[in-house]
Write a protein that holds these residues in place. Structure first.
Motif, PDB file in Angstrom:
ATOM      1  N   HIS A  41       2.164   1.954  -3.370  1.00 17.11           N
ATOM      2  CA  HIS A  41       1.139   2.562  -4.223  1.00 17.11           C
ATOM      3  C   HIS A  41       0.899   4.022  -3.853  1.00 17.11           C
ATOM      4  CE1 HIS A  41      -0.948  -0.908  -6.459  1.00 17.11           C
ATOM      5  NE2 HIS A  41       0.234  -1.334  -6.052  1.00 17.11           N
TER       6      HIS A  41
ATOM      7  N   ILE B 122      -8.989  -4.468  -8.385  1.00 22.74           N
ATOM      8  CA  ILE B 122      -8.293  -4.242  -7.116  1.00 22.74           C
ATOM      9  C   ILE B 122      -8.286  -2.750  -6.823  1.00 22.74           C
ATOM     10  CG2 ILE B 122      -6.032  -4.350  -5.970  1.00 22.74           C
ATOM     11  CD1 ILE B 122      -5.436  -6.889  -7.333  1.00 22.74           C
ATOM     12  N   ASP B 123      -8.491  -2.398  -5.575  1.00 21.60           N
ATOM     13  CA  ASP B 123      -8.376  -1.017  -5.144  1.00 21.60           C
ATOM     14  C   ASP B 123      -7.000  -0.490  -5.562  1.00 21.60           C
ATOM     15  OD1 ASP B 123      -7.837   1.336  -3.666  1.00 21.60           O
ATOM     16  OD2 ASP B 123      -9.145   0.712  -2.028  1.00 21.60           O
ATOM     17  N   PRO B 124      -6.928   0.589  -6.341  1.00 19.00           N
ATOM     18  CA  PRO B 124      -5.632   1.060  -6.861  1.00 19.00           C
ATOM     19  C   PRO B 124      -4.662   1.495  -5.776  1.00 19.00           C
ATOM     20  CG  PRO B 124      -7.379   2.655  -7.302  1.00 19.00           C
ATOM     21  CD  PRO B 124      -8.046   1.409  -6.822  1.00 19.00           C
ATOM     22  N   ILE B 125      -5.159   1.786  -4.581  1.00 16.98           N
ATOM     23  CA  ILE B 125      -4.259   2.136  -3.484  1.00 16.98           C
ATOM     24  C   ILE B 125      -3.755   0.889  -2.762  1.00 16.98           C
ATOM     25  CG2 ILE B 125      -4.084   3.318  -1.247  1.00 16.98           C
ATOM     26  CD1 ILE B 125      -4.037   5.176  -3.607  1.00 16.98           C
ATOM     27  N   GLU B 126      -4.597  -0.121  -2.644  1.00 17.05           N
ATOM     28  CA  GLU B 126      -4.202  -1.320  -1.904  1.00 17.05           C
ATOM     29  C   GLU B 126      -3.189  -2.154  -2.683  1.00 17.05           C
ATOM     30  OE1 GLU B 126      -4.782  -2.138   1.113  1.00 17.05           O
ATOM     31  OE2 GLU B 126      -6.158  -0.494   1.553  1.00 17.05           O
TER      32      GLU B 126
ATOM     33  N   ARG C 297       0.835  -1.202   0.000  1.00 18.44           N
ATOM     34  CA  ARG C 297       0.000   0.000   0.000  1.00 18.44           C
ATOM     35  C   ARG C 297       0.871   1.253   0.000  1.00 18.44           C
ATOM     36  NH1 ARG C 297      -5.174   1.820   1.506  1.00 18.44           N
ATOM     37  NH2 ARG C 297      -5.144   3.912   2.412  1.00 18.44           N
TER      38      ARG C 297
ATOM     39  N   ASP D 293      -0.346  -5.091  -9.306  1.00 20.14           N
ATOM     40  CA  ASP D 293      -1.485  -5.704  -8.621  1.00 20.14           C
ATOM     41  C   ASP D 293      -1.148  -7.144  -8.287  1.00 20.14           C
ATOM     42  OD1 ASP D 293      -3.063  -3.416  -8.809  1.00 20.14           O
ATOM     43  OD2 ASP D 293      -3.798  -3.970 -10.802  1.00 20.14           O
TER      44      ASP D 293
ATOM     45  N   VAL E 260      -4.959  -8.203  -3.057  1.00 16.53           N
ATOM     46  CA  VAL E 260      -6.237  -8.737  -2.587  1.00 16.53           C
ATOM     47  C   VAL E 260      -6.053 -10.224  -2.359  1.00 16.53           C
ATOM     48  CG1 VAL E 260      -7.104  -9.119  -4.933  1.00 16.53           C
ATOM     49  CG2 VAL E 260      -8.708  -8.923  -3.032  1.00 16.53           C
TER      50      VAL E 260
END
Length: 367
Positions: free
Chosen positions: A273, A354-358, A270, A303, A361
């Motif tokens: 990112h 996928i959440d672009p900040i996380e 994270r 990712d 997953v």
């Protein structure tokens, strides 16, 4: 010191396919089922990372052309089963006792010197209850190390330096791998002896990190990945009620994947990112400065889909299940790995956004 960018631009999903194989002796038959399901679906790993039995299974996969991999895996597990007992209907307790007393002819054999006198100063390469010369012969028969070192598929095996206690990953991307590297990754003390590589003695990597997923997440340059994390130890949340239950639970906790480790990796990813996103707000002049380029190089946009495959408990397992090389035990774990992987393939969770900040997953099978 100046660094190259840690992460090139992300390729389209699913990215590279990574198979991470945990150590666990006879429990590794579950991994055979996982690979069979992937192979039948046309999903061949780009990279296999293994510890202990995971390193052995991984070497057989990486050390053979695609059309031979499954047959060679089946042959390895057939040798474990057939040579252990001679017939398949023997009660598990008796079969396990024979394994302890006689070993498995294609894997390990008693080292009687250590049985008679455990205090004998025989040197680290002989200070064990068993010798693994049969495993060397089996691996040399089933793994083509010349093919492996052509780098058709990347192989990484984890081992622990028996002098310093430091974990080391031997990686075919960085150096040629030999049978000694695979044997070192499976040299679990005090059962098996250390294996010497470049003058240093190494033990089973599972005593340090039995699920070496960090090797993927710390790799440079990083690549977007679908990571099949195959865990054969399953602390299912039950409460032990007897001494035998306690022994079983102790092993499960000792060798299971560490939730705290993957959570730390998620936080690190994270942050990578976040750095990437922040660097987008720099002016052209700021972004061009050597200092900002150095800081921005820590950013990342890859990712990571972690497909968590966790072997179920099979029947009335106990703390000896990792030496349960009975035909019934191998077949049951093989089938469980196959069934679980087929369910994941049908779900294809790696197609989710996928959440672009996380950036990471974790996918688990619905109960």
């Amino acid at each position: 010191m100046s660094r190259k960018s840690a992460c090139p631009p992300s390729p389209a999903l699913p990215g590279q396919i990574v198979l991470v194989l945990q150590g666990g002796g006879a429990l590794g038959a579950y991994q055979l089922g996982v690979y069979q399901a992937l192979h039948e679906a046309g999903i061949e790993p780009d990279w296999v990372i293994g510890t202990s039995i995971g390193a052995i299974n991984g070497a057989i996969i990486a050390g053979n052309p695609p059309g031979q991999r499954l047959d060679r895996l089946r042959e390895f597990w057939h040798r474990m089963e057939r040579n252990a007992f001679g017939f398949s209907t023997m009660p598990r307790a008796i079969a396990n006792a024979i394994t302890v007393g006689q070993g498995i002819p294609a894997f390990f054999e008693p080292n009687l010197t250590s049985w008679w006198n455990p205090e004998a100063r025989v040197g680290i390469e002989h200070a064990s209850f068993y010798q693994t010369t049969p495993l060397r012969n089996t691996l040399e028969a089933l793994v083509d190390f010349d093919y492996l070192n052509q780098k058709q598929m990347r192989l990484t095996v984890g081992a622990v330096n028996a002098r310093s206690g430091a974990m080391r990953y031997f990686d075919s991307k960085q150096e040629p791998l030999r049978v000694e590297h695979v044997m070192a990754s499976g040299a679990l003390p005090p059962a098996f002896p250390a294996v010497r590589i470049d003058g240093q003695p190494y033990w089973d990597g599972g005593i340090y990190s039995n699920t070496p997923i960090e090797a993927v997440l710390d790799d440079e340059p990083r690549r977007s990945s679908v990571i099949f994390s195959v865990q054969v130890w399953n602390p299912d949340g039950s409460e032990p009620e007897s001494v035998l239950d306690v022994l079983d639970k102790h092993k499960e906790i000792q060798y299971a994947s560490r939730a705290s480790n993957i959570e730390q990796q998620r936080k690190l990813h994270r942050l990578r990112h976040v750095i990437r996103e922040m660097s987008k707000h720099l002016s052209a002049d700021e972004a061009a400065s050597p200092e900002m380029r150095e800081l921005a190089s820590w950013g990342c946009g890859t990712d990571m889909h972690v497909v968590s495959l966790r072997a179920p408990r099979i029947g009335n397992e106990d703390h000896t299940k990792d030496i349960d090389f009975s035909a019934a035990g191998i077949r049951a774990r093989w089938q469980a790995g196959y069934d679980d992987t087929q369910r994941f393939i049908e779900l294809r969770p790696w197609q989710q956004a996928i959440d672009p900040i996380e950036g990471i997953v974790i996918h688990e099978l619905p109960s």
